[in-house]
Design an enzyme around this catalytic site. Sequence first.
Site, PDB file in Angstrom:
ATOM      1  N   ASN A 162      57.848  45.735  64.804  1.00  0.00           N
ATOM      2  CA  ASN A 162      58.275  44.346  65.013  1.00  0.00           C
ATOM      3  C   ASN A 162      57.106  43.379  65.154  1.00  0.00           C
ATOM      4  O   ASN A 162      57.186  42.248  64.693  1.00  0.00           O
ATOM      5  CB  ASN A 162      59.150  44.257  66.264  1.00  0.00           C
ATOM      6  CG  ASN A 162      59.602  42.835  66.536  1.00  0.00           C
ATOM      7  OD1 ASN A 162      60.306  42.236  65.719  1.00  0.00           O
ATOM      8  ND2 ASN A 162      59.185  42.272  67.660  1.00  0.00           N
ATOM      9  N   ASP A 237      54.887  38.206  65.358  1.00  0.00           N
ATOM     10  CA  ASP A 237      56.126  38.804  64.831  1.00  0.00           C
ATOM     11  C   ASP A 237      56.041  38.975  63.314  1.00  0.00           C
ATOM     12  O   ASP A 237      55.957  37.997  62.572  1.00  0.00           O
ATOM     13  CB  ASP A 237      57.322  37.921  65.200  1.00  0.00           C
ATOM     14  CG  ASP A 237      58.633  38.673  65.085  1.00  0.00           C
ATOM     15  OD1 ASP A 237      58.854  39.593  65.891  1.00  0.00           O
ATOM     16  OD2 ASP A 237      59.422  38.362  64.168  1.00  0.00           O
ATOM     17  N   ASP A 268      60.220  51.181  69.046  1.00  0.00           N
ATOM     18  CA  ASP A 268      60.224  50.089  70.017  1.00  0.00           C
ATOM     19  C   ASP A 268      60.896  48.847  69.416  1.00  0.00           C
ATOM     20  O   ASP A 268      60.851  48.629  68.204  1.00  0.00           O
ATOM     21  CB  ASP A 268      58.764  49.762  70.369  1.00  0.00           C
ATOM     22  CG  ASP A 268      58.647  48.714  71.450  1.00  0.00           C
ATOM     23  OD1 ASP A 268      59.113  48.990  72.566  1.00  0.00           O
ATOM     24  OD2 ASP A 268      58.116  47.628  71.173  1.00  0.00           O
ATOM     25  N   HIS A 272      64.934  43.771  67.169  1.00  0.00           N
ATOM     26  CA  HIS A 272      64.264  42.517  66.810  1.00  0.00           C
ATOM     27  C   HIS A 272      63.740  42.534  65.377  1.00  0.00           C
ATOM     28  O   HIS A 272      62.972  41.671  64.968  1.00  0.00           O
ATOM     29  CB  HIS A 272      63.156  42.211  67.820  1.00  0.00           C
ATOM     30  CG  HIS A 272      63.677  42.124  69.225  1.00  0.00           C
ATOM     31  ND1 HIS A 272      64.464  41.074  69.635  1.00  0.00           N
ATOM     32  CD2 HIS A 272      63.620  42.979  70.271  1.00  0.00           C
ATOM     33  CE1 HIS A 272      64.835  41.274  70.903  1.00  0.00           C
ATOM     34  NE2 HIS A 272      64.335  42.417  71.304  1.00  0.00           N
ATOM     35  N   GLU A 302      65.041  51.637  70.180  1.00  0.00           N
ATOM     36  CA  GLU A 302      65.314  50.931  71.434  1.00  0.00           C
ATOM     37  C   GLU A 302      66.136  49.681  71.116  1.00  0.00           C
ATOM     38  O   GLU A 302      65.647  48.770  70.452  1.00  0.00           O
ATOM     39  CB  GLU A 302      63.998  50.522  72.105  1.00  0.00           C
ATOM     40  CG  GLU A 302      64.214  49.702  73.371  1.00  0.00           C
ATOM     41  CD  GLU A 302      63.037  48.791  73.714  1.00  0.00           C
ATOM     42  OE1 GLU A 302      62.916  48.437  74.894  1.00  0.00           O
ATOM     43  OE2 GLU A 302      62.265  48.420  72.815  1.00  0.00           O
TER      44      GLU A 302
HETATM   45 CA   LIG Z   1      61.005  40.348  64.710  1.00  0.00          CA
END
Ligand SMILES: [Ca+2]
Length: 571
Positions: A162, A237, A268, A272, A302
């Site tokens: 991510n 990101d 992890d 996202h 996760e």
């Molecule tokens: Ca992201």
Amino acid sequence: MHRLLSSLIALAGSLAAPVALAGPLEDLRARSPEQEVIYFVLPDRFENGDPSNDAGGLKGGKLATGFDPTDKAFYHGGDLKGLAARLGYIQNLGATAIWVGPIFRNKPVQGPKGGESAGYHGYWITDFTHVDPHFGTDADFKALVDAAHARGMKVYMDIIVNHTADVIQYREGAAEGYPYRSKADYPASAYTPFVPRGEERVKAPAWLNDPAYYHNRGNTDWKGESAQLGDFVGLDDLATENPRVLEGMIAIYGDWIDKYGIDGFRIDTAKHVNPEFWRAFVPAMKARAAAKGIPNFHIFGEVMTGDYDPALLASWTRNAGLPGVLDFAFMHAVLKAAGGGSSEELARLPDDDGLYEGGASAALQLPTFLGNHDAGRAAMFLKAANPAMSADELLKRDELAHAMLLTLRGVPTIYYGDEQGFTGAGGDQLSRQDMFASKVAIYNGEALVGSAKTTATESFDPAHPLYRLIAQLSVLRVKTPALTDGRSVTRAASEKPGLVAVSRFDPATGREVLLAFNTSTAPVSAAVAVDPASLSFATLAGTACAARASAPGSVRVDLPPLGFAVCAAKP
Ligand SMILES: [Ca+2]
Ligand SMILES: [Ca+2]
Ligand SMILES: [Ca+2]
């Protein structure tokens, strides 16, 4: 062939030492994910096997090296050599797989002036291709994996796609704290990104240094599109929808499989990242592993939830194709029941398993747990639910929660230190105590469950009551197919403290194992429905079971306060 040969040589070498459960690499490779018991460890906090790497090869004070063993926000000196030296401790606990916190090279220190902390946890990666020097060398990781394999233990890596460390900065928005700028308001470019002087080539592989491969929309507020496109408190990101990023991540992590022959990935911050990324990444990793002779490569993500809703967890197995997710719903349900609250949430989990892609049989491979490095530890939650209880009651509730973890469905995942009674006063840094003698005052001020000592001296006691219980139940679990692979039927639950009972069934023989737990501080005595074919019982663990059914289809269960029983129907 060469890899197999070197593994066999390593295995032969290990047989010279007294190893309790050494098994061939082929046996380990043949085990499915649901047959494991996982031990999750943060290498910085476990064992210091080499003081010469404590500063990570860096010079200067803590803000340069990241090292300060007295500060819970900095590196403490634990490393891969230390972890390798303690494999016997982990194996004797009954764990068959180790989930090692991220080991990749991190930005040593980041954060605003006066609020700096270090990358001791491993989640601030700059170089995805090498081991962080604080943890040792690539060769140390190879030695750890080979030593674990020689003992018949798997190694799961903790990976991140991510984000990277916080390197990219923005020209605008500092005064406002870089709030998220939406696609609607800023359809083209949201912020003007730049890489500060001196950090232009800090990331590896090199393509990661180009700000074009990042979203650059400011900090996530955890809602709507920002949950996927925003920066996690400044962490850069990645534009995971970009084919170059996907291809790059497949190359990075495929390489770790090829070079080290590891057995799985914990992912992890999986929620996202856009689901399409996982739909391509997961099959690529499985294929890469299969080509290396690792047919049971496990992958679990996760998906953190505030409301512990199995529907959200399950949606990521369907929409993103994740083979497993960390079972936060199980954690919440068990802590509620073992803490003396309602057990109705726990009672409905077998039905909720139908939500997961692949249904109840796929849910068998979800890692289950009682606490972690972010949320906090089981003992802390149990204590919070009953602040006035005695030390003995806390130990009994902790044992009860672990008995549930190790007998109910899912892959039991022990958070390091729980077996030594670590409690903690919160999540994150407060739940990341040292196993080796700690120099952190707040850790050393804590009372440990089931022990009069503190973390000021090392915590590797195989006689600790929680260690002994976990060891006993792990061994029982691994040799009892009903517990690793059996379907579950809830037999008893209540909105009040009292009896919780679940039957599990051997997938080959159909034979029943009845699990009974008393979540109250009074004894319970009750009739429990069982399969009519279950006429006589053997006690596998806990309180003695009734030897015979009272009548076909019913058995009497008597449990002391906070007691449990594991009762196997005889043929
Ligand atoms: Ca992201
Ligand atoms: Ca060290
Ligand atoms: Ca940033």
